[in-house]
Scaffold this motif. Structure first.
Motif, PDB file in Angstrom:
ATOM      1  N   UNK A  38      11.993  10.535  -3.525  1.00  0.00           N
ATOM      2  CA  UNK A  38      12.440   9.403  -2.710  1.00  0.00           C
ATOM      3  C   UNK A  38      11.320   8.387  -2.502  1.00  0.00           C
ATOM      4  N   UNK A  39      10.101   8.879  -2.302  1.00  0.00           N
ATOM      5  CA  UNK A  39       8.975   7.991  -2.013  1.00  0.00           C
ATOM      6  C   UNK A  39       8.445   7.292  -3.265  1.00  0.00           C
TER       7      UNK A  39
ATOM      8  N   UNK B  77       0.826  -1.214   0.000  1.00  0.00           N
ATOM      9  CA  UNK B  77       0.000   0.000   0.000  1.00  0.00           C
ATOM     10  C   UNK B  77       0.855   1.257   0.000  1.00  0.00           C
ATOM     11  N   UNK B  78       2.155   1.108   0.291  1.00  0.00           N
ATOM     12  CA  UNK B  78       3.060   2.253   0.284  1.00  0.00           C
ATOM     13  C   UNK B  78       3.429   2.632  -1.147  1.00  0.00           C
ATOM     14  N   UNK B  79       3.953   3.829  -1.313  1.00  0.00           N
ATOM     15  CA  UNK B  79       4.442   4.238  -2.619  1.00  0.00           C
ATOM     16  C   UNK B  79       5.693   3.439  -2.977  1.00  0.00           C
ATOM     17  N   UNK B  80       6.015   3.394  -4.276  1.00  0.00           N
ATOM     18  CA  UNK B  80       7.035   2.472  -4.796  1.00  0.00           C
ATOM     19  C   UNK B  80       8.389   2.639  -4.134  1.00  0.00           C
ATOM     20  N   UNK B  81       8.818   3.877  -3.925  1.00  0.00           N
ATOM     21  CA  UNK B  81      10.130   4.105  -3.325  1.00  0.00           C
ATOM     22  C   UNK B  81      10.234   3.560  -1.912  1.00  0.00           C
ATOM     23  N   UNK B  82       9.135   3.651  -1.160  1.00  0.00           N
ATOM     24  CA  UNK B  82       9.119   3.117   0.203  1.00  0.00           C
ATOM     25  C   UNK B  82       9.107   1.596   0.165  1.00  0.00           C
ATOM     26  N   UNK B  83       8.344   1.024  -0.764  1.00  0.00           N
ATOM     27  CA  UNK B  83       8.371  -0.430  -0.930  1.00  0.00           C
ATOM     28  C   UNK B  83       9.777  -0.916  -1.265  1.00  0.00           C
TER      29      UNK B  83
ATOM     30  N   UNK C  28       4.152  10.678  13.391  1.00  0.00           N
ATOM     31  CA  UNK C  28       3.774  10.149  12.084  1.00  0.00           C
ATOM     32  C   UNK C  28       3.477   8.660  12.158  1.00  0.00           C
ATOM     33  N   UNK C  29       4.353   7.925  12.865  1.00  0.00           N
ATOM     34  CA  UNK C  29       4.168   6.502  13.177  1.00  0.00           C
ATOM     35  C   UNK C  29       4.255   5.559  11.980  1.00  0.00           C
ATOM     36  N   UNK C  30       4.150   6.059  10.751  1.00  0.00           N
ATOM     37  CA  UNK C  30       4.059   5.219   9.565  1.00  0.00           C
ATOM     38  C   UNK C  30       5.278   5.399   8.678  1.00  0.00           C
ATOM     39  N   UNK C  31       5.870   4.301   8.205  1.00  0.00           N
ATOM     40  CA  UNK C  31       7.058   4.357   7.338  1.00  0.00           C
ATOM     41  C   UNK C  31       6.809   5.189   6.088  1.00  0.00           C
ATOM     42  N   UNK C  32       5.594   5.171   5.569  1.00  0.00           N
ATOM     43  CA  UNK C  32       5.264   5.904   4.354  1.00  0.00           C
ATOM     44  C   UNK C  32       5.596   7.392   4.480  1.00  0.00           C
TER      45      UNK C  32
END
Length: 562
Positions: free
Chosen positions: A100-101, A20-26, A442-446
């Motif tokens: 980056x994301x 569900x994250x954006x490609x760069x985060x994945x 923020x709590x979320x890696x995304x």
């Protein structure tokens, strides 16, 4: 401190990338899942090496600024050269965050390396202050972006509990290298010249940074070969791809925020060129448009954005908001007095370039040491609010307050060194406290990249405002005081004395003219220090509203991390 999965079990539920994250985060999650401890160690060695070179380049370039502006007889414009670059540098990190994301950490990092190199080449070739200021935009965007990208990478590869400690440890070169910056700058000034210094730096930056880019790409391709990264076939037409990336980048939100920040901060740079100053219709118009755009950004993110640049829950969180205000205050306070500091040490305290650089580097260098200590405290206690509120902020006020008293030329340099150490304690604590606070909120890696970018943008805005205040105080105080204190025979040369640090230093210590210059410098510096101290009232209020989140209970990353 390393936490990881078993080497042969890549499909543990916790170590499957979040699609569900954006490609760069994945992609970065896939890298941390697939790589080995050896790769992680190599990455941190390269990061430390890059910070080492960044420290050297920043130290040398900072020592040369008064001589670059003086070469064009415009020493008083020393802070002005950095105002626009500070604003643009902060805003562009927002765009870099989305690169980056969406496209990946290595790609955004490479863009920053190219920008920094171009800026240094332009600095070496500049022929006036305007050209130098333009070069500083590219350089600041690039060098800040490199440091920002590395901060995001550290966040990607550490648990929240140990993040502050690791961020401090990779910055350890700042403790050693800046002491070499002064002598190197002095050697260039007395030898090949400041242009060759920038030329040397333009070669050094890509040579040192590109190996990390190569490691990123190698590990990314390895993760693809292992099948950790899913195949991505969009099936979109060109027009559909354009619309897709408009949504993914949150172009409207990014434009509203970037333009709002620019319109709000640029008046602090432009007002000196208007006859009515801040009362000018142009300046008022800029400020009004800036505020409207920022309000529009909040409305857009709350009600209309399909892919939020920064979720509304983070924007309205008091911890995230307070962290940004603390970062703003820190950079504003430092910029009120910091950029003229080496000039003051040379003219008032009669230090040469090398020794003035030694003293001016106490604050940034020792801050790293105290940042590591703060990181260790957070790792042990899992709390970040108390150390910021009860140690960081009081030491800032103490150091600046004492500096107000010991700014005169008849005071021993040891008092200034003592104050710099107090400020270093504060800087070390506040360097890491707000970053941990906003990522805990923020709590979320995304949202790692954008959270750090927004925090950095707040600091850049603070720098722009602080530099403007510094320039305004300097330009309002120094020429007036020189006219008051200079011997009558030197008054015809007031303009040259005001604009050229080399001319100022040419008068012997103890002579009436040098004493007059020192007295005028002291008056200007005193006003700067008073302003820098007063703004910390805002800093205290901002930390008080933080939530005291236990960072030990928050898991944000996957794979082999610290």
């Amino acid at each position: 401190m390393l936490t990881a999965m078993d080497d042969n079990k890549h499909q543990v539920v916790d170590d499957v990338i979040n699609t569900t994250y954006q490609s760069g985060v994945q992609d970065i999650e896939a890298i941390t899942i697939s790589w080995s401890k050896t790769s992680l160690v190599c990455a941190y060695v390269l990061i430390t090496l890059i910070y080492l070179v960044q420290a050297l380049v920043s130290g040398v370039s900072g020592a040369l600024i008064p001589y670059v502006t003086s070469a064009f007889a415009e020493h008083s414009l020393t802070p002005t050269t950095g105002i626009l670059s500070a604003v643009i540098g902060g805003v562009t990190n927002l765009s870099i965050a989305k690169v980056l994301d969406i496209f990946g950490r290595p790609h955004g990092f490479l863009v920053c390396v190219v920008s920094a190199t171009i800026g240094l080449i332009m600095s070496a070739a500049c022929n006036n202050v305007k050209a130098y200021a333009a070069s500083q935009i590219f350089y600041t965007v690039g060098i800040n972006g490199i440091g920002y990208s590395l901060s995001v990478f550290v966040a990607d590869t550490t648990s929240l509990r140990h993040r502050a400690l690791m961020q401090g440890l990779v910055n350890i070169p700042w403790v050693v290298i800046p002491w070499a910056a002064g002598p190197i700058a002095a050697k260039f000034l007395t030898g090949a010249g400041w242009r060759w210094a920038f030329g040397m730096e333009s070669i050094l930056i890509p040579v040192v940074t590109l190996p990390l880019f190569g490691l990123f790409m190698y590990q990314f391709n390895a993760a693809k070969r292992q099948g950790i990264i899913p195949k991505r076939e969009s099936g979109r037409t060109p027009s559909e791809s354009l619309l897709y990336y408009i949504h993914e980048f949150d172009v409207v939100g990014l434009f509203l925020l970037s333009a709002g920040v620019a319109f709000t901060t640029l008046p602090f740079n432009l007002y000196t060129f208007q006859a009515k100053g801040f009362g000018s219709p142009l300046i008022i118009g800029f400020l009004v448009v800036g505020v409207i755009l920022l309000l529009g950004f909040g409305i857009w993110e709350r009600f209309f954005a399909k892919v939020s640049f920064l979720p509304w829950r983070i924007l309205k969180d008091r911890t995230a908001f307070g962290s940004c205000i603390v970062s703003f205050t820190l950079f504003l306070s430092y910029s009120c007095w910091g950029l003229y500091f080496t000039s003051v040490l040379q003219v008032v305290n009669d230090l040469d370039v090398a020794h003035a650089t030694y003293v001016s580097q106490i604050y940034p260098v020792a801050s790293i040491f105290f940042a590591i200590m703060t990181g260790a405290i957070i790792s042990y206690t899992s709390r970040y609010k108390a150390v910021t509120l009860y140690l960081g902020l009081p030491m800032a006020v103490l150091g600046l307050g004492i500096m107000i008293k010991y700014h005169d030329p008849d005071q021993a340099i040891g008092y200034i060194v003592m104050c710099q150490i107090f400020l270093a304690v504060s800087g070390g604590v506040i360097m890491v406290g707000p970053e941990i606070a906003i990522m805990a909120a923020a709590a979320d890696h995304q949202y790692f990249a954008v959270s750090i970018a927004v925090l950095g943008m707040s600091g850049s805005i603070g720098s722009a405002v602080g530099l403007t205040i510094s320039a305004a105080i300097w330009q309002a105080t120094l020429p007036t005081k020189l006219a008051l204190y200079l011997p009558p025979d030197d008054l015809p040369n007031l303009a040259m004395i005001y604009e050229d640090i080399v001319t100022q230093l040419s008068f012997p210590v103890g002579s009436p003219t040098r004493l007059a210059i020192q007295h005028a410098y002291g008056d200007a510096q005193k006003n700067m220090m008073i302003t820098a101290t007063a703004v910390w009232v805002v800093g205290f209020a901002s930390v008080i509203i933080w939530r005291d989140i236990n960072v030990a209970g928050i898991k944000q990353t996957k794979g082999y991390v610290v």
